[in-house]
Enzyme design. Structure first.
Site, PDB file in Angstrom:
ATOM      1  N   GLY A   1      34.726  37.668  44.993  1.00 10.08           N
ATOM      2  CA  GLY A   1      36.065  38.206  44.769  1.00 10.08           C
ATOM      3  C   GLY A   1      36.066  39.398  43.827  1.00 10.08           C
TER       4      GLY A   1
ATOM      5  N   ILE B   1      37.074  39.992  40.525  1.00  9.51           N
ATOM      6  CA  ILE B   1      36.472  39.905  39.184  1.00  9.51           C
ATOM      7  C   ILE B   1      35.046  39.361  39.290  1.00  9.51           C
ATOM      8  CG2 ILE B   1      36.758  38.972  36.857  1.00  9.51           C
ATOM      9  CD1 ILE B   1      39.800  38.655  37.565  1.00  9.51           C
TER      10      ILE B   1
ATOM     11  N   ASN C   1      39.290  34.891  50.499  1.00  8.41           N
ATOM     12  CA  ASN C   1      39.955  36.111  50.021  1.00  8.41           C
ATOM     13  C   ASN C   1      38.922  37.185  49.662  1.00  8.41           C
ATOM     14  OD1 ASN C   1      42.344  37.525  49.468  1.00  8.41           O
ATOM     15  ND2 ASN C   1      42.131  37.154  47.268  1.00  8.41           N
TER      16      ASN C   1
ATOM     17  N   PHE D   1      35.247  31.272  39.007  1.00  9.47           N
ATOM     18  CA  PHE D   1      36.306  32.210  39.383  1.00  9.47           C
ATOM     19  C   PHE D   1      37.134  31.687  40.557  1.00  9.47           C
ATOM     20  CE2 PHE D   1      32.966  35.173  37.800  1.00  9.47           C
ATOM     21  CZ  PHE D   1      33.688  35.860  36.842  1.00  9.47           C
TER      22      PHE D   1
ATOM     23  N   SER E   1      44.378  32.447  32.477  1.00 15.49           N
ATOM     24  CA  SER E   1      45.260  33.596  32.698  1.00 15.49           C
ATOM     25  C   SER E   1      46.326  33.695  31.624  1.00 15.49           C
ATOM     26  CB  SER E   1      45.940  33.438  34.062  1.00 15.49           C
ATOM     27  OG  SER E   1      46.934  34.415  34.218  1.00 15.49           O
TER      28      SER E   1
ATOM     29  N   TYR F   1      51.472  28.595  39.959  1.00 16.74           N
ATOM     30  CA  TYR F   1      50.149  29.156  39.645  1.00 16.74           C
ATOM     31  C   TYR F   1      49.821  28.917  38.165  1.00 16.74           C
ATOM     32  CZ  TYR F   1      46.789  32.799  38.354  1.00 16.74           C
ATOM     33  OH  TYR F   1      45.718  33.488  37.824  1.00 16.74           O
TER      34      TYR F   1
ATOM     35  N   LYS G   1      46.878  26.494  36.275  1.00 22.02           N
ATOM     36  CA  LYS G   1      45.878  26.964  35.291  1.00 22.02           C
ATOM     37  C   LYS G   1      46.002  26.170  33.988  1.00 22.02           C
ATOM     38  CE  LYS G   1      43.722  30.318  37.458  1.00 22.02           C
ATOM     39  NZ  LYS G   1      42.292  30.330  37.725  1.00 22.02           N
TER      40      LYS G   1
HETATM   41  P1  NAD Z   1      39.891  36.908  44.164  1.00 23.12           P
HETATM   42  O1  NAD Z   1      40.817  36.254  45.113  1.00 23.12           O
HETATM   43  O2  NAD Z   1      39.476  38.299  44.413  1.00 23.12           O
HETATM   44  O3  NAD Z   1      38.583  36.021  43.978  1.00 23.12           O
HETATM   45  C1  NAD Z   1      38.604  34.607  44.124  1.00 23.12           C
HETATM   46  C2  NAD Z   1      37.436  34.211  45.005  1.00 23.12           C
HETATM   47  O4  NAD Z   1      37.438  32.785  45.175  1.00 23.12           O
HETATM   48  C3  NAD Z   1      37.492  34.838  46.400  1.00 23.12           C
HETATM   49  O5  NAD Z   1      36.233  35.386  46.726  1.00 23.12           O
HETATM   50  C4  NAD Z   1      37.830  33.661  47.309  1.00 23.12           C
HETATM   51  O6  NAD Z   1      37.294  33.826  48.613  1.00 23.12           O
HETATM   52  C5  NAD Z   1      37.207  32.506  46.552  1.00 23.12           C
HETATM   53  N1  NAD Z   1      37.820  31.190  46.823  1.00 23.12           N
HETATM   54  C6  NAD Z   1      39.140  30.904  46.903  1.00 23.12           C
HETATM   55  N2  NAD Z   1      39.301  29.589  47.166  1.00 23.12           N
HETATM   56  C7  NAD Z   1      38.059  29.041  47.235  1.00 23.12           C
HETATM   57  C8  NAD Z   1      37.576  27.732  47.483  1.00 23.12           C
HETATM   58  N3  NAD Z   1      38.415  26.707  47.726  1.00 23.12           N
HETATM   59  N4  NAD Z   1      36.239  27.529  47.479  1.00 23.12           N
HETATM   60  C9  NAD Z   1      35.386  28.559  47.256  1.00 23.12           C
HETATM   61  N5  NAD Z   1      35.783  29.821  47.043  1.00 23.12           N
HETATM   62  C10 NAD Z   1      37.113  30.061  47.022  1.00 23.12           C
HETATM   63  O7  NAD Z   1      40.565  36.778  42.703  1.00 23.12           O
HETATM   64  P2  NAD Z   1      40.156  37.465  41.331  1.00 23.12           P
HETATM   65  O8  NAD Z   1      41.175  38.481  40.994  1.00 23.12           O
HETATM   66  O9  NAD Z   1      38.719  37.845  41.362  1.00 23.12           O
HETATM   67  O10 NAD Z   1      40.391  36.224  40.350  1.00 23.12           O
HETATM   68  C11 NAD Z   1      39.342  35.365  39.974  1.00 23.12           C
HETATM   69  C12 NAD Z   1      39.908  34.273  39.088  1.00 23.12           C
HETATM   70  O11 NAD Z   1      40.568  34.860  37.966  1.00 23.12           O
HETATM   71  C13 NAD Z   1      40.935  33.395  39.780  1.00 23.12           C
HETATM   72  O12 NAD Z   1      40.733  32.056  39.366  1.00 23.12           O
HETATM   73  C14 NAD Z   1      42.257  33.914  39.254  1.00 23.12           C
HETATM   74  O13 NAD Z   1      43.252  32.916  39.203  1.00 23.12           O
HETATM   75  C15 NAD Z   1      41.878  34.347  37.838  1.00 23.12           C
HETATM   76  N6  NAD Z   1      42.755  35.410  37.304  1.00 23.12           N
HETATM   77  C16 NAD Z   1      42.945  36.563  38.020  1.00 23.12           C
HETATM   78  C17 NAD Z   1      43.801  37.545  37.530  1.00 23.12           C
HETATM   79  C18 NAD Z   1      44.058  38.809  38.305  1.00 23.12           C
HETATM   80  O14 NAD Z   1      45.093  39.454  38.069  1.00 23.12           O
HETATM   81  N7  NAD Z   1      43.163  39.231  39.203  1.00 23.12           N
HETATM   82  C19 NAD Z   1      44.459  37.361  36.287  1.00 23.12           C
HETATM   83  C20 NAD Z   1      44.219  36.193  35.576  1.00 23.12           C
HETATM   84  C21 NAD Z   1      43.368  35.201  36.100  1.00 23.12           C
HETATM   85  N1  UFG Z   2      55.563  46.381  39.146  1.00 20.71           N
HETATM   86  C1  UFG Z   2      56.389  47.333  39.752  1.00 20.71           C
HETATM   87  N2  UFG Z   2      56.230  47.539  41.091  1.00 20.71           N
HETATM   88  C2  UFG Z   2      55.323  46.859  41.848  1.00 20.71           C
HETATM   89  C3  UFG Z   2      54.493  45.911  41.228  1.00 20.71           C
HETATM   90  C4  UFG Z   2      54.652  45.676  39.873  1.00 20.71           C
HETATM   91  O1  UFG Z   2      57.216  47.948  39.094  1.00 20.71           O
HETATM   92  O2  UFG Z   2      55.256  47.090  43.064  1.00 20.71           O
HETATM   93  C5  UFG Z   2      55.670  46.168  37.693  1.00 20.71           C
HETATM   94  C6  UFG Z   2      56.049  44.751  37.302  1.00 20.71           C
HETATM   95  O3  UFG Z   2      57.455  44.588  37.288  1.00 20.71           O
HETATM   96  C7  UFG Z   2      55.409  44.645  35.908  1.00 20.71           C
HETATM   97  C8  UFG Z   2      54.155  45.518  36.026  1.00 20.71           C
HETATM   98  O4  UFG Z   2      54.396  46.394  37.128  1.00 20.71           O
HETATM   99  O5  UFG Z   2      56.266  45.219  34.940  1.00 20.71           O
HETATM  100  C9  UFG Z   2      52.881  44.722  36.284  1.00 20.71           C
HETATM  101  O6  UFG Z   2      53.087  43.864  37.400  1.00 20.71           O
HETATM  102  P1  UFG Z   2      51.862  43.141  38.142  1.00 20.71           P
HETATM  103  O7  UFG Z   2      52.426  42.414  39.309  1.00 20.71           O
HETATM  104  O8  UFG Z   2      50.783  44.123  38.404  1.00 20.71           O
HETATM  105  O9  UFG Z   2      51.296  42.148  37.028  1.00 20.71           O
HETATM  106  P2  UFG Z   2      51.991  40.921  36.274  1.00 20.71           P
HETATM  107  O10 UFG Z   2      51.871  41.204  34.806  1.00 20.71           O
HETATM  108  O11 UFG Z   2      53.322  40.622  36.791  1.00 20.71           O
HETATM  109  O12 UFG Z   2      51.060  39.690  36.675  1.00 20.71           O
HETATM  110  C10 UFG Z   2      49.646  39.760  36.811  1.00 20.71           C
HETATM  111  C11 UFG Z   2      49.186  38.705  37.803  1.00 20.71           C
HETATM  112  C12 UFG Z   2      49.415  37.342  37.224  1.00 20.71           C
HETATM  113  C13 UFG Z   2      48.735  37.234  35.905  1.00 20.71           C
HETATM  114  C14 UFG Z   2      49.214  38.301  34.970  1.00 20.71           C
HETATM  115  C15 UFG Z   2      48.440  38.244  33.689  1.00 20.71           C
HETATM  116  O13 UFG Z   2      49.900  38.843  39.017  1.00 20.71           O
HETATM  117  O14 UFG Z   2      48.857  36.389  38.076  1.00 20.71           O
HETATM  118  O15 UFG Z   2      49.023  39.573  35.576  1.00 20.71           O
HETATM  119  O16 UFG Z   2      47.087  38.157  33.948  1.00 20.71           O
HETATM  120  F1  UFG Z   2      48.997  36.044  35.361  1.00 20.71           F
END
Ligand code: NAD
Ligand code: UFG
Length: 354
Positions: A11, A13, A36, A93, A137, A161, A165
């Site tokens: 994925g 990260i 994903n 992750f 998160s 969500y 977490k």
């Molecule tokens: P991502 O979706 O790109 O990566 C997640 C990966 O997990 C994908 O490769 C997907 O195929 C795999 N996966 C999903 N379900 C699975 C399962 N049941 N078994 C095995 N593999 C599975 O997401 P990301 O942005 O890389 O996020 C990684 C982690 O960080 C997640 O747990 C997410 O909740 C957390 N996180 C992400 C963000 C963000 O904004 N990206 C913020 C805070 C926390």
């Molecule tokens: N925003 C817009 N237009 C868009 C998308 C977002 O104006 O099309 C604004 C939002 O209102 C917010 C800022 O951009 O003010 C950031 O929004 P994001 O959706 O990019 O991020 P969030 O902070 O809402 O949430 C993200 C992830 C969550 C996670 C959080 C902290 O979606 O899962 O960051 O890690 F928990």
């Protein structure tokens, strides 16, 4: 050097963290169901880490599988041990991460995020592997009462969500308390991960219309979408748009390496750390930074606030600096430059090799 199981390593990260961990000398076993992501991301990871064919097979192994499959997990740990390469630690992750989707299909979120984590922890415990870095998160803080947000702020998630977490964090606390000298755990609370590897070879590739600001802005800049909707222009911020703490995904990857090093070096403990920059940027600041980096215009229009949004979320990252010696090294201009390198070389993400 350690042998690491990386769940969800293909994925966004995970793939960037794999590059950093391989370059640090660790051997990786990635478990991903590719729900994903795509295996192509891991091919590019191996090229970026400059692994030749032989070392690739040994240092970056990939298994397609689901974290909710206890037998599959058991096999993974058992086979690794019997091959003389037991798993020393896990970076977890794998999970689902879309806030809106979690409100539509909460059962799925509880299943993948909580049941998946429980299955993984049970397999780890059974095989005596008790070192874990968990992707938590900033969503746990809900509407924060004070900004910058310290780790001691109340946990008050506002969507399924976030609840899933929070439940995993609670499970990790219970587990650590049950065997205090055995578990080494880091819960890393990410703020807003964005950007891409500076090569532009790997990056974020959301399915369908992006929910998050950064991928949306970069898809507008590259011409895949017409204009950005800015959710709210009347927030109590400098320019009226929402403020977030954007963290470059390479900084985040380096934070995982630092957390792992700390867990492996220190006595058993449970660490809970914010990973953020401590700096806030508004939606319009992001738009302008991306315009500078890409040389493209990003048309936008103001629309109503999005339900569930907070005005400002910014991390207090001082504990991560104190405990890990880690802080972010890259700012909004680096994020935009590297994000654009990825988006411009891969306008359709991994669907269209760059
Ligand atoms: P991502 O979706 O790109 O990566 C997640 C990966 O997990 C994908 O490769 C997907 O195929 C795999 N996966 C999903 N379900 C699975 C399962 N049941 N078994 C095995 N593999 C599975 O997401 P990301 O942005 O890389 O996020 C990684 C982690 O960080 C997640 O747990 C997410 O909740 C957390 N996180 C992400 C963000 C963000 O904004 N990206 C913020 C805070 C926390
Ligand atoms: N925003 C817009 N237009 C868009 C998308 C977002 O104006 O099309 C604004 C939002 O209102 C917010 C800022 O951009 O003010 C950031 O929004 P994001 O959706 O990019 O991020 P969030 O902070 O809402 O949430 C993200 C992830 C969550 C996670 C959080 C902290 O979606 O899962 O960051 O890690 F928990």
């Amino acid at each position: 050097m350690a042998r690491l199981l990386i769940t969800g390593g293909a994925g966004f990260i995970g793939s960037h963290t794999c590059v950093v961990l391989l370059q640090a000398g660790h051997d990786l076993l990635v478990l991903d169901d590719f729900s994903n992501s795509t295996p192509l991301a891991l091919e590019r990871v191996s090229a970026l880490a400059q692994l030749d064919n032989q070392s690739c097979q040994a240092r970056l192994q990939v298994r397609r599988g689901d974290i909710r499959d206890p037998a599959g997990l058991d096999n993974l740990f058992a086979q690794s041990a019997s091959a003389g390469a037991p798993i020393d630690a896990v970076i977890h992750f794998a999970g689902l991460k879309a806030v809106g989707e979690s409100m539509r299909v909460p059962l799925r979120y509880w299943d993948v995020n909580l049941t998946g984590s429980r299955c993984l922890l049970a397999a780890m415990d059974a095989h005596g592997c008790r070192t874990l870095v968990f992707s938590s998160s900033a969503t746990l803080y809900g509407y924060p009462e004070c900004v910058p947000i310290p780790e001691t702020a109340p946990i008050q998630p506002i969507n399924p969500y976030g609840h899933s977490k929070a439940a995993v964090e609670q499970l990790l606390h219970d587990l650590a308390a049950s065997a205090p000298n055995q578990w080494r755990i880091a819960c890393l609370r990410y703020f807003n991960p964005v950007g891409a590897h500076p090569s532009g070879e790997i990056g974020e590739d959301p399915l369908g219309t992006p929910n998050n600001l950064f991928p949306f802005v970069s898809q507008v800049a590259v011409g895949r979408r017409k204009s950005l909707q800015v959710f709210g222009g009347d927030w109590p911020t400098n320019d009226g748009t929402g403020v977030r703490d954007y963290i470059h995904v390479m900084d985040l990857a380096e934070g995982h390496r630092a957390a792992l090093d700390c867990l492996l070096a220190e006595p058993a403990q449970l660490l809970t750390l914010n990973l953020g920059s401590g700096q806030g940027a508004s939606v319009l600041e992001v738009v302008h930074a991306f315009e500078r980096a890409s040389g493209r215009q990003v048309p936008y229009e103001h629309v109503a606030r999005r339900a569930g949004d907070a005005a400002i979320t910014v991390a207090d990252p001082s504990l991560a600096l104190q405990r890990l010696g880690w802080r972010t090294q890259r700012g909004l201009d680096d994020i935009s430059r590297d994000g654009w390198a990825w988006q411009s070389a891969n306008p359709d993400g991994y669907d269209e090799p760059g």
